[in-house]
Design a protein around this motif. Structure first.
Motif, PDB file in Angstrom:
ATOM      1  N   THR A  18       0.882  -1.097   0.017  1.00  0.00           N
ATOM      2  CA  THR A  18       0.214   0.198  -0.016  1.00  0.00           C
ATOM      3  C   THR A  18       0.982   1.205  -0.091  1.00  0.00           C
ATOM      4  O   THR A  18       0.582   2.184  -0.710  1.00  0.00           O
ATOM      5  CB  THR A  18      -0.935   0.008   1.267  1.00  0.00           C
ATOM      6  N   ILE A  19       2.051   1.338   0.845  1.00  0.00           N
ATOM      7  CA  ILE A  19       2.852   2.412   0.840  1.00  0.00           C
ATOM      8  C   ILE A  19       3.423   2.705  -0.485  1.00  0.00           C
ATOM      9  O   ILE A  19       3.465   3.714  -0.957  1.00  0.00           O
ATOM     10  CB  ILE A  19       3.989   2.265   1.954  1.00  0.00           C
ATOM     11  N   ALA A  20       3.774   1.418  -0.965  1.00  0.00           N
ATOM     12  CA  ALA A  20       4.583   1.493  -2.474  1.00  0.00           C
ATOM     13  C   ALA A  20       3.558   2.195  -3.525  1.00  0.00           C
ATOM     14  O   ALA A  20       3.861   2.981  -4.285  1.00  0.00           O
ATOM     15  CB  ALA A  20       4.925   0.404  -3.100  1.00  0.00           C
ATOM     16  N   LYS A  49       3.730  17.342  -0.566  1.00  0.00           N
ATOM     17  CA  LYS A  49       4.662  16.314  -0.551  1.00  0.00           C
ATOM     18  C   LYS A  49       5.630  16.164   0.426  1.00  0.00           C
ATOM     19  O   LYS A  49       5.933  14.777   1.055  1.00  0.00           O
ATOM     20  CB  LYS A  49       5.765  16.679  -1.949  1.00  0.00           C
ATOM     21  N   LYS A  50       5.920  17.330   1.182  1.00  0.00           N
ATOM     22  CA  LYS A  50       6.606  17.043   2.513  1.00  0.00           C
ATOM     23  C   LYS A  50       5.805  16.451   3.594  1.00  0.00           C
ATOM     24  O   LYS A  50       6.404  15.583   4.398  1.00  0.00           O
ATOM     25  CB  LYS A  50       7.105  18.454   2.762  1.00  0.00           C
ATOM     26  N   ALA A  51       4.674  16.662   3.570  1.00  0.00           N
ATOM     27  CA  ALA A  51       3.800  16.221   4.643  1.00  0.00           C
ATOM     28  C   ALA A  51       3.645  14.643   4.300  1.00  0.00           C
ATOM     29  O   ALA A  51       3.582  13.857   5.277  1.00  0.00           O
ATOM     30  CB  ALA A  51       2.353  17.010   4.641  1.00  0.00           C
ATOM     31  N   LEU A  56       4.498   8.741   5.031  1.00  0.00           N
ATOM     32  CA  LEU A  56       5.062   7.546   4.377  1.00  0.00           C
ATOM     33  C   LEU A  56       6.237   6.960   5.297  1.00  0.00           C
ATOM     34  O   LEU A  56       6.471   5.833   5.378  1.00  0.00           O
ATOM     35  CB  LEU A  56       5.669   7.764   3.046  1.00  0.00           C
ATOM     36  N   GLU A  57       7.003   7.842   5.883  1.00  0.00           N
ATOM     37  CA  GLU A  57       8.164   7.396   6.848  1.00  0.00           C
ATOM     38  C   GLU A  57       7.635   6.821   8.032  1.00  0.00           C
ATOM     39  O   GLU A  57       8.219   5.554   8.243  1.00  0.00           O
ATOM     40  CB  GLU A  57       9.124   8.591   7.023  1.00  0.00           C
ATOM     41  N   MET A  58       6.622   7.304   8.518  1.00  0.00           N
ATOM     42  CA  MET A  58       5.949   6.770   9.606  1.00  0.00           C
ATOM     43  C   MET A  58       5.411   5.238   9.424  1.00  0.00           C
ATOM     44  O   MET A  58       5.546   4.182  10.283  1.00  0.00           O
ATOM     45  CB  MET A  58       5.013   7.516  10.325  1.00  0.00           C
ATOM     46  N   GLU A  59       4.640   5.305   8.309  1.00  0.00           N
ATOM     47  CA  GLU A  59       4.180   4.028   7.970  1.00  0.00           C
ATOM     48  C   GLU A  59       5.170   3.071   7.563  1.00  0.00           C
ATOM     49  O   GLU A  59       4.809   1.787   7.942  1.00  0.00           O
ATOM     50  CB  GLU A  59       3.128   4.225   6.624  1.00  0.00           C
TER      51      GLU A  59
END
Length: 124
Positions: A18-20, A49-51, A56-59
């Protein structure tokens, strides 16, 4: 259909997939906005995009921890070592009084990082 079955059978795969997928879709949208050459849209896209990157990093961290916990659950022998520390500080100072001038600098830094996981075998 196969992707959906894999997501159901392997929840960690599902989250990573899902992240990908989110990344690929976002990249496509960003390219379209960049190609439009509209400065206002580009600025808004950069903020978005920054948000999105932070999310995405957290996920991704969650997916990593879930994968690790799944391997721990299924392994017959587990060895884990974790050490985390990270700090740094610095100071430069100047003070002037009637009859003196003082100048000084100091710094301090620490860094300890170690993360080792070893999984052996699997429970049947």
């Amino acid at each position: 259909m196969i992707k959906d079955a894999l997501k159901f059978a392997f929840p960690v795969y599902g989250l990573a997939s899902t992240i990908a997928e989110q990344y690929v879709d976002s990249n496509k949208n960003s390219r379209e906005i960049l190609n439009s050459n509209d400065e206002q849209k580009i600025k808004l896209e950069l903020i978005r995009k920054k948000a999105e990157t932070e999310i995405l990093e957290m996920e991704a961290k969650i997916a990593q921890e879930l994968a690790i916990s799944k391997r721990i659950e299924n392994a017959s022998i587990v060895e884990i070592e974790e050490y985390y520390e990270g700090s740094g500080s610095g100071n430069i100072g100047l003070s002037a009084e009637e009859k003196s001038l003082k100048f000084g600098a100091s710094g301090e830094g620490k860094k300890v990082t170690k993360r080792v996981y070893r999984f052996t075998g699997g429970q049947e």
